[in-house]
Design an enzyme around this catalytic site. Sequence first.
Site, PDB file in Angstrom:
ATOM      1  N   ASP A   1     -40.954  53.252  25.474  1.00 46.97           N
ATOM      2  CA  ASP A   1     -40.157  52.471  24.539  1.00 46.97           C
ATOM      3  C   ASP A   1     -39.938  51.101  25.152  1.00 46.97           C
ATOM      4  OD1 ASP A   1     -39.478  53.558  22.269  1.00 46.97           O
ATOM      5  OD2 ASP A   1     -37.452  54.186  22.794  1.00 46.97           O
TER       6      ASP A   1
ATOM      7  N   ASP B   1     -35.405  57.393  23.186  1.00 48.09           N
ATOM      8  CA  ASP B   1     -33.947  57.518  23.225  1.00 48.09           C
ATOM      9  C   ASP B   1     -33.389  57.929  21.868  1.00 48.09           C
ATOM     10  OD1 ASP B   1     -34.504  55.253  21.862  1.00 48.09           O
ATOM     11  OD2 ASP B   1     -33.426  53.879  23.181  1.00 48.09           O
TER      12      ASP B   1
END
Length: 1170
Positions: free
Chosen positions: A455, A776
């Site tokens: 990410d 996340d």
Amino acid sequence: MGDLTNSDYYAKNQGNDVSSNHEGGFGVSVMELRDLMELRGSEAVVKIQEEYGDMDGLCQRLRTSPTEGLTGDDLDKRKEVYGENLIPPKKPKTFLQLVWEALQDVTLIILEVAALISLGLSFYQPPGGDTCGTAAAGAEDEGEAEAGWIEGAAILLSVVCVVLVTAFNDWSKEKQFRGLQSRIEQEQKFQVVRGAQVIQLPVADIVVGDIAQIKYGDLLPADGVLIQGNDLKIDESSLTGESDHVKKDADKDPMLLSGTHVMEGSGRMLVTAVGVNSQTGIIFTLLGAGEPVEEEKKKEKVKKQDGAAAMEMQPLKSAEGGEMEEKEKKKANVSKKEKSVLQGKLTKLAVQIGKAGLVMSAITVIILVLYFAVDNFVLQKRPWLTECTPIYVQYFVKFFIIGVTVLVVAVPEGLPLAVTISLAYSVKKMMKDNNLVRHLDACETMGNATAICSDKTGTLTTNRMTAVACYVGDVHYKEIPDPGALTAKSLDILVNAISLNSAYTTKILPATKEGGLPMQVGNKTECGLLGLVLDLKRDYQPIRNQIPEEKLYKVYTFNSARKSMSTVIKLSDGSFRMYSKGASEIVLKKCTKILNQEGEPRVFRPRDKDEMVKKVIEPMACDGLRTICVAYRDFPADPEPLWDNENDILNELTAVCVVGIEDPVRPEVPDAIIRCQRAGITVRMVTGDNINTARAIAIKCGIIHPGEDFLCIDGKEFNRRIRNEKGEVEQERMDKVWPKLRVLARSSPTDKHTLVKGIIDSCLTDQRQVVAVTGDGTNDGPALKKADVGFAMGIAGTDVAKEASDIILTDDNFSSIVKAVMWGRNVYDSISKFLQFQLTVNVVAVIVAFTGACITQDSPLKAVQMLWVNLIMDTFASLALATEPPTEALLMRKPYGRNKPLISSTMTKNILGHGIYQLVIIFSLLFVGEQIFDIDSGRHAPLHSPPSEHYTIIFNTFVLMQLFNEINARKIHGERNVFDGIFRNPIFCSIVFGTFAIQVIATIPNSKLRFLRGAGQLTKKNEMPGDEDMNEDNEEIDHAERELRRGQVLWFRGLNRIQTQIRVVNAFRSSLYEGLEKPDSRPSIHNFMTHPEFRIEDSTPHIPLIDDTDLEEDPSLRNTHQPQTGSQPQSPNKNNNAVDSGINLTIDTTSKSAASSGPASPLHSLETSL
């Protein structure tokens, strides 16, 4: 039924029944609340209205406020009445249970049985003297028979040691996991309103009556009733098994259950049941009453959630066979990876070695038994006598024990131990490097990773968003403008739009440390926008206080499909205003107007949009800024719009401004990425951000270097390239895209999952790719699950992401992933080191035992010795080699990959080289050792013979060679210096020195005991006068010689009687001695007297006579000793054990007359005359 019994138990437990609960000051009992929570949908709404009037009525009964929460002064009482929010965990196994489990090992059971048989038979003594032939040899001699039990007992003792060590390892492993679990539990916090303040509480501290704030991505820690919600959707599949998201509404379906996931929206709930009274808890309690096995199975069906017990994070299951993953597999229909790379390879190897060992041990036993049978019953034509059966059985048991020992040494049971120790040690150390490992094997899989899909936000960047540029009123400001530069109208709309249209849980708090940055709480992008409000010298809190959360008319929360968030408020005149914010290119597409410099809306044409994208958005994105567009729309009061018709509502907006938010790259990331690339790992960035922003950040991080051949595409382009006309993903197309892909921007969760799956399933390279993924958000769950190793963010990560992950990064930092790679490779190397060491020991020990057994009918390494070798080599060595700390050098090589064999060519070379060297030395010692060291041979020793110096030397040499090989095994990549960094590992040093010390102590006492035993026998002989001289010569007389003499005690007693007569004719004897004996008899017994070992002082004249006579009379003695000078022994046993006298008494009777009538006959006549 279960419910009732459970509640009875509860009432007793609390010492409160329903009425006393009411007396406790609360207007509702545990049971009433539990009954309420059993209801769903409209039934529940009706029940609340009937019983309590409305939600406020329920809050009053629970003495709490729907807006301000609990005051916090009666928490203990609440816990007492309604229970605590934890489900008592399953009891850990006791040490004794673990010992019992360790005892179930098949090889150990075989050994125990064999040892017990051997022990029992060692006390049996045959009735007949020499009837049983060779077999009985030695059992006649009571000194030896007494010592026969030692071997059986020693084997049992070694088994006990092995079992205790295994059990202790399991126990400490279990303990570590409990520690890990409690750490995960403490980390799980939840937002609760207490005393009008929003605070983060550990889940275990939540009580009935608390007002909890729930938001997208949460895992609900308790049961509750929704007070107010915005577009709330819950995934209840963990309880109901239904995969569709359930829409929750305070008026239609307000019931929220623990263990379910919030997939969209936000809201506030009143906690009504915690711990064992929550829906998850009730199921747990029911399971607790059932069978433990059932419990294991069902536990997984209920999403193992309770806050404090945080069962869903329980790594114990996954370590003990991955049951948890099995269930997850079925639930998510996403196949979790197959067995970890290393475990697969190890299992295969252990099975192969085990089979080979079994074959070797079987052959050994067969050869021994056949040889014995042929020798005794065919060649020597002995009958099988019933009274000798136990003796023969004893021999067969001895052969069987030798066979089992070969098997025990061949089976590398140290392997699982080494893996466990290595993993447990690494997991513990990885904690310090901010890696919280939830599944043990993830740690080792990480060492083989070939690709990392990361990410951007929070992992590669600091996740501290700050607004640095904006476009307001037709002006592009490269930095935040002065509030005076904006018209009051634009400024008001902008400040209101940001303050109201963001989660009220998002706040900017003053810095905790002096001179520190303000603390950002909640969604970081929203924090960046609130920061902009503060930079414009305005405050968001008064605006929020004016319109509290419950007064918001409608909220369209952010989700990955909308990529925007909108909030509707009712204005004083009854009309509605909707504020929107989201990704700039998405929100701008829906805008038809834009505020000009005066703050008045003007028409916003498509070509204006294109120009804006080129002149404003792209330059911002190329600087690595995330662009957010803020807009609004007004609706009339009448007719009220259809709020559920989202497409019509979120349209015809008026743009207010575009904000450029910067998220700086973490300072340590570029270096970490260089280390990854050097280690042969490709880093790819997968982000929901704009492609220009993504590319700018990727260049800053070093993921892409200008001028390289790489792909940087967004989700749309990616899907166009990998899907066919029907919209199905094709692996061939995927294979054209992924090898060069470095940045995937504006990607949806499905894109991320598709990419990960495509890389894993690809057959382009000969090695299958091992992919690690970081995530996340709730939407990252599928990709995290699909990946070989999923990393969730400990700080920014939602509970759903943590749930799907294998490792939690407690500091959300990319460089921690590099540490995980290093530890993973270290685990792999530790196992390889241990393997190299273990296989050398196994190969040598098995070959020695096998050849020894076939050539000398006895294994040179006894069962007890083999077990000791097995213990030090398996258990201690695995501890020593598995705890080597990792070095940076591990990151200088490419990943091993899935198909690479466990034993590399270098290791094979090392194993064979060392094995051959050890075998040469051991066989030299075995077959010519007695000549080199000038000692008695230990070969062909009969049953129960005492240990010989010869075999002790072999044993010592063998163990010390293994000990030094342990140092060699520290390096497996062909390094020259094996001592490099040896003192960095204190465990290794202490184990090597400790093993050496124990070995020294273990082998010395044998000779001491032998001496003591001999000494004890001497005192018996001392009853005879004139025997003192033997004591002086103690050192020279071999132990076996003394054993021989002891066999002739009766002889001496007979001679005692004629001592006096000898003294009478002493004078005559001495003259005769000079006349007759010197010329004649000395040469005849020359062999005896000159051999130093058998030299007896003849300072007193009468003793030689007795000794000479004794020699004449006992020809077997003479025959035994003659071979020492060169002639072949007549007995097959060269070891001068006392038992020889037994053997020779039976064999050598024929030579008596020859000896008597030899040249020593004058002495013979003298004796007769005497």
